[in-house]
Design an enzyme around this catalytic site. Structure first.
Site, PDB file in Angstrom:
ATOM      1  N   ASN A   7       0.677  -1.259   0.327  1.00 36.10           N
ATOM      2  CA  ASN A   7      -0.254  -0.045   0.028  1.00 36.10           C
ATOM      3  C   ASN A   7       0.506   1.784   0.292  1.00 36.10           C
ATOM      4  O   ASN A   7       1.230   1.644   0.983  1.00 36.10           O
ATOM      5  CB  ASN A   7      -0.949  -0.017   1.702  1.00 36.10           C
ATOM      6  CG  ASN A   7      -2.279   0.967   1.291  1.00 36.10           C
ATOM      7  OD1 ASN A   7      -1.334   2.321   1.023  1.00 36.10           O
ATOM      8  ND2 ASN A   7      -3.172   1.024   1.939  1.00 36.10           N
ATOM      9  N   HIS A  10       0.879   6.258   2.263  1.00 35.09           N
ATOM     10  CA  HIS A  10       2.113   6.200   2.388  1.00 35.09           C
ATOM     11  C   HIS A  10       3.303   7.630   2.209  1.00 35.09           C
ATOM     12  O   HIS A  10       3.782   8.440   2.149  1.00 35.09           O
ATOM     13  CB  HIS A  10       2.203   6.255   4.222  1.00 35.09           C
ATOM     14  CG  HIS A  10       0.630   5.934   4.632  1.00 35.09           C
ATOM     15  ND1 HIS A  10      -0.084   6.807   4.628  1.00 35.09           N
ATOM     16  CD2 HIS A  10       0.424   5.033   5.275  1.00 35.09           C
ATOM     17  CE1 HIS A  10      -0.939   6.701   5.863  1.00 35.09           C
ATOM     18  NE2 HIS A  10      -0.712   5.660   5.694  1.00 35.09           N
ATOM     19  N   HIS A  47      -5.434   3.963  -1.875  1.00 41.59           N
ATOM     20  CA  HIS A  47      -6.690   4.619  -1.376  1.00 41.59           C
ATOM     21  C   HIS A  47      -7.173   6.016  -2.439  1.00 41.59           C
ATOM     22  O   HIS A  47      -6.618   6.351  -1.553  1.00 41.59           O
ATOM     23  CB  HIS A  47      -6.776   3.595   0.008  1.00 41.59           C
ATOM     24  CG  HIS A  47      -7.819   4.527   0.571  1.00 41.59           C
ATOM     25  ND1 HIS A  47      -8.283   4.442   1.573  1.00 41.59           N
ATOM     26  CD2 HIS A  47      -9.235   5.165   0.479  1.00 41.59           C
ATOM     27  CE1 HIS A  47      -9.247   4.700   2.565  1.00 41.59           C
ATOM     28  NE2 HIS A  47     -10.068   5.333   0.526  1.00 41.59           N
ATOM     29  N   ARG A  49      -9.148   8.481  -1.156  1.00 47.59           N
ATOM     30  CA  ARG A  49     -10.110   9.055  -0.274  1.00 47.59           C
ATOM     31  C   ARG A  49     -10.802  10.351  -0.216  1.00 47.59           C
ATOM     32  O   ARG A  49     -10.435  10.654  -1.574  1.00 47.59           O
ATOM     33  CB  ARG A  49      -8.949   9.334   1.659  1.00 47.59           C
ATOM     34  CG  ARG A  49      -9.007   8.499   2.044  1.00 47.59           C
ATOM     35  CD  ARG A  49      -8.311   8.343   2.998  1.00 47.59           C
ATOM     36  NE  ARG A  49      -9.447   9.111   4.266  1.00 47.59           N
ATOM     37  CZ  ARG A  49      -9.443   8.327   5.250  1.00 47.59           C
ATOM     38  NH1 ARG A  49      -9.008   7.338   5.073  1.00 47.59           N
ATOM     39  NH2 ARG A  49     -10.382   8.865   5.354  1.00 47.59           N
ATOM     40  N   ARG A  53      -6.600  13.258   0.604  1.00 55.05           N
ATOM     41  CA  ARG A  53      -5.516  13.429   1.898  1.00 55.05           C
ATOM     42  C   ARG A  53      -4.847  13.053   1.319  1.00 55.05           C
ATOM     43  O   ARG A  53      -3.075  13.552   1.663  1.00 55.05           O
ATOM     44  CB  ARG A  53      -6.134  12.939   3.148  1.00 55.05           C
ATOM     45  CG  ARG A  53      -5.888  11.605   3.834  1.00 55.05           C
ATOM     46  CD  ARG A  53      -6.309  11.411   5.100  1.00 55.05           C
ATOM     47  NE  ARG A  53      -7.429  11.679   5.362  1.00 55.05           N
ATOM     48  CZ  ARG A  53      -7.637  11.020   6.623  1.00 55.05           C
ATOM     49  NH1 ARG A  53      -6.601  10.662   7.280  1.00 55.05           N
ATOM     50  NH2 ARG A  53      -9.127  11.584   6.845  1.00 55.05           N
ATOM     51  N   GLU A  74      -9.089   0.854  -2.891  1.00 55.05           N
ATOM     52  CA  GLU A  74      -9.481   0.918  -2.478  1.00 55.05           C
ATOM     53  C   GLU A  74     -10.330   1.935  -2.230  1.00 55.05           C
ATOM     54  O   GLU A  74      -9.838   3.248  -2.488  1.00 55.05           O
ATOM     55  CB  GLU A  74      -8.693   0.840  -1.109  1.00 55.05           C
ATOM     56  CG  GLU A  74      -7.768  -0.365   0.404  1.00 55.05           C
ATOM     57  CD  GLU A  74      -6.988   0.404   1.446  1.00 55.05           C
ATOM     58  OE1 GLU A  74      -7.166   1.427   1.364  1.00 55.05           O
ATOM     59  OE2 GLU A  74      -5.810  -0.910   1.430  1.00 55.05           O
ATOM     60  N   THR A 105      -7.871   4.299   8.536  1.00 52.43           N
ATOM     61  CA  THR A 105      -9.662   3.193   8.170  1.00 52.43           C
ATOM     62  C   THR A 105      -9.448   2.877   9.410  1.00 52.43           C
ATOM     63  O   THR A 105      -8.524   1.429   9.531  1.00 52.43           O
ATOM     64  CB  THR A 105      -8.902   2.306   7.235  1.00 52.43           C
ATOM     65  OG1 THR A 105      -8.657   2.552   6.107  1.00 52.43           O
ATOM     66  CG2 THR A 105     -10.610   1.754   6.542  1.00 52.43           C
ATOM     67  N   GLU A 155     -11.813  -9.300   2.826  1.00 56.63           N
ATOM     68  CA  GLU A 155     -10.397  -8.683   3.644  1.00 56.63           C
ATOM     69  C   GLU A 155     -10.046  -8.886   5.254  1.00 56.63           C
ATOM     70  O   GLU A 155     -10.993  -7.323   5.379  1.00 56.63           O
ATOM     71  CB  GLU A 155      -9.675  -7.623   3.143  1.00 56.63           C
ATOM     72  CG  GLU A 155      -8.089  -6.810   3.830  1.00 56.63           C
ATOM     73  CD  GLU A 155      -7.194  -5.568   2.803  1.00 56.63           C
ATOM     74  OE1 GLU A 155      -7.305  -5.840   1.970  1.00 56.63           O
ATOM     75  OE2 GLU A 155      -6.372  -5.211   3.747  1.00 56.63           O
ATOM     76  N   HIS A 196      -3.478  -3.619   7.443  1.00 60.64           N
ATOM     77  CA  HIS A 196      -3.817  -3.168   8.593  1.00 60.64           C
ATOM     78  C   HIS A 196      -2.881  -3.514  10.134  1.00 60.64           C
ATOM     79  O   HIS A 196      -3.235  -4.102  10.546  1.00 60.64           O
ATOM     80  CB  HIS A 196      -5.600  -3.225   8.968  1.00 60.64           C
ATOM     81  CG  HIS A 196      -5.115  -1.434   9.465  1.00 60.64           C
ATOM     82  ND1 HIS A 196      -5.941  -0.093   8.752  1.00 60.64           N
ATOM     83  CD2 HIS A 196      -5.637  -0.747  10.688  1.00 60.64           C
ATOM     84  CE1 HIS A 196      -5.768   1.201   9.428  1.00 60.64           C
ATOM     85  NE2 HIS A 196      -5.124   0.417  10.657  1.00 60.64           N
TER      86      HIS A 196
HETATM   87  N1  PXP Z   1      -5.495  -2.354   3.446  1.00 58.74           N
HETATM   88  C1  PXP Z   1      -6.734  -1.587   3.900  1.00 58.74           C
HETATM   89  C2  PXP Z   1      -8.234  -2.159   3.596  1.00 58.74           C
HETATM   90  C3  PXP Z   1      -5.786  -0.065   4.563  1.00 58.74           C
HETATM   91  O1  PXP Z   1      -7.687   0.907   4.640  1.00 58.74           O
HETATM   92  C4  PXP Z   1      -4.952  -0.325   5.133  1.00 58.74           C
HETATM   93  C5  PXP Z   1      -5.002   0.993   5.358  1.00 58.74           C
HETATM   94  O2  PXP Z   1      -4.784   1.739   4.277  1.00 58.74           O
HETATM   95  C6  PXP Z   1      -3.994  -0.943   4.733  1.00 58.74           C
HETATM   96  C7  PXP Z   1      -4.812  -2.653   4.453  1.00 58.74           C
HETATM   97  C8  PXP Z   1      -2.754  -1.576   5.436  1.00 58.74           C
HETATM   98  O3  PXP Z   1      -2.590  -0.322   6.351  1.00 58.74           O
HETATM   99  P1  PXP Z   1      -1.516  -0.526   6.960  1.00 58.74           P
HETATM  100  O4  PXP Z   1      -0.838   0.411   6.478  1.00 58.74           O
HETATM  101  O5  PXP Z   1      -1.721  -0.235   8.767  1.00 58.74           O
HETATM  102  O6  PXP Z   1       0.226  -1.188   6.210  1.00 58.74           O
END
Ligand code: PXP
Length: 248
Positions: A7, A10, A47, A49, A53, A74, A105, A155, A196
């Protein structure tokens, strides 16, 4: 084999910290796609959003063009996002809840209370050839509701496990909850992904959860990339995931 979806939200968070409102800036999410894939990531997750952001509209199209593995998009279950997904054509969509005040999330989707809207979205996306997954807490009622929507994947939200990690008894309880709900999902014909809060310390503990297909990991990998680089950060996570006992 347990697959890794990286992901990259960030990467954009860091850019927006300095370049919000501008049409350029660093770091570049597309560079992150290339490095993560070169290091062996099985997919890229991003994602878009509603509040834009981190990932922006221009990013998601550039990411779509750059991804050579699989794009997992996402999104919230809104008409705007469904329209974007149908044009973007990601390989997969993960429907997530969105609350503007949250830092990330925070909880899973309440599929039980939004069954009609989710069923309709899953049908539209599925007909377009997009694999649909619902991001849900490890709760049997949510798993059963997901199966009724026709979505092929869940998920599992691993946030509670990640938070409980420092407390042996709580960690074992969360792992048991994840394992039981994964079994239930499998018995209902659902594929199981998870994510997550997973990081370099707690990811191997997830091996106690059967039937996992893919982990989606963001914050920890991007954080490690700041000091060691993204490709080594992805490779190290892949090594930790190697040997997962019961994929499928
Ligand atoms: N899966 C989903 C559905 C999420 O919303 C997120 C956070 O954006 C993640 C995985 C990844 O989470 P993390 O950034 O804590 O690894």
């Amino acid at each position: 084999m347990l697959r890794l979806g990286v992901n990259i939200d960030h990467v954009a968070t860091l850019r927006q910290a300095r370049y919000r409102g501008l049409d350029h800036g660093e770091p570049c999410p597309v560079d992150a796609v290339r490095q993560a894939e070169a290091a062996g990531a099985h997919g890229i997750t991003a994602h878009l959003r509603e509040d834009r952001r981190h990932i922006l509209d221009r990013d998601i199209w550039a990411i779509r063009n750059a991804v050579t593995t699989r794009l997992n998009f996402e999104m919230a279950t809104t008409p705007e996002m469904i329209d974007i997904a149908l044009r973007l054509k990601p390989e997969a969509v993960c429907l997530v809840p969105e609350n503007r005040a949250e830092v990330t999330t925070e909880g899973g989707l309440n599929v039980v209370s939004q069954a009609d809207a989710i069923t309709e979205a899953a049908a539209a996306l599925g007909q377009a050839g997009i694999e649909v997954s619902l991001f849900i807490d490890p709760d049997p009622a949510q798993i059963e509701a997901t199966a009724a929507t026709g979505s092929p994947f869940i998920e599992l939200h691993t946030g509670a496990y990640a938070e409980a990690y420092g407390d042996g008894a709580k960690r074992a309880a969360e792992l048991e909850r994840l394992a039981k709900t994964s079994e239930l999902a499998k018995s209902l014909g659902l594929g199981v992904n998870a994510g997550h809060g997973l990081n370099y310390e707690n990811t191997r503990g997830i091996f106690a959860v059967p039937h996992l297909n893919e982990l989606n990991i963001g914050h920890s990998i991007v954080s490690r990339a700041v000091t060691v680089g993204l490709a080594p950060a992805v490779s190290e996570m892949l090594r930790l995931m190697d040997g997962y006992p019961s994929a499928g």
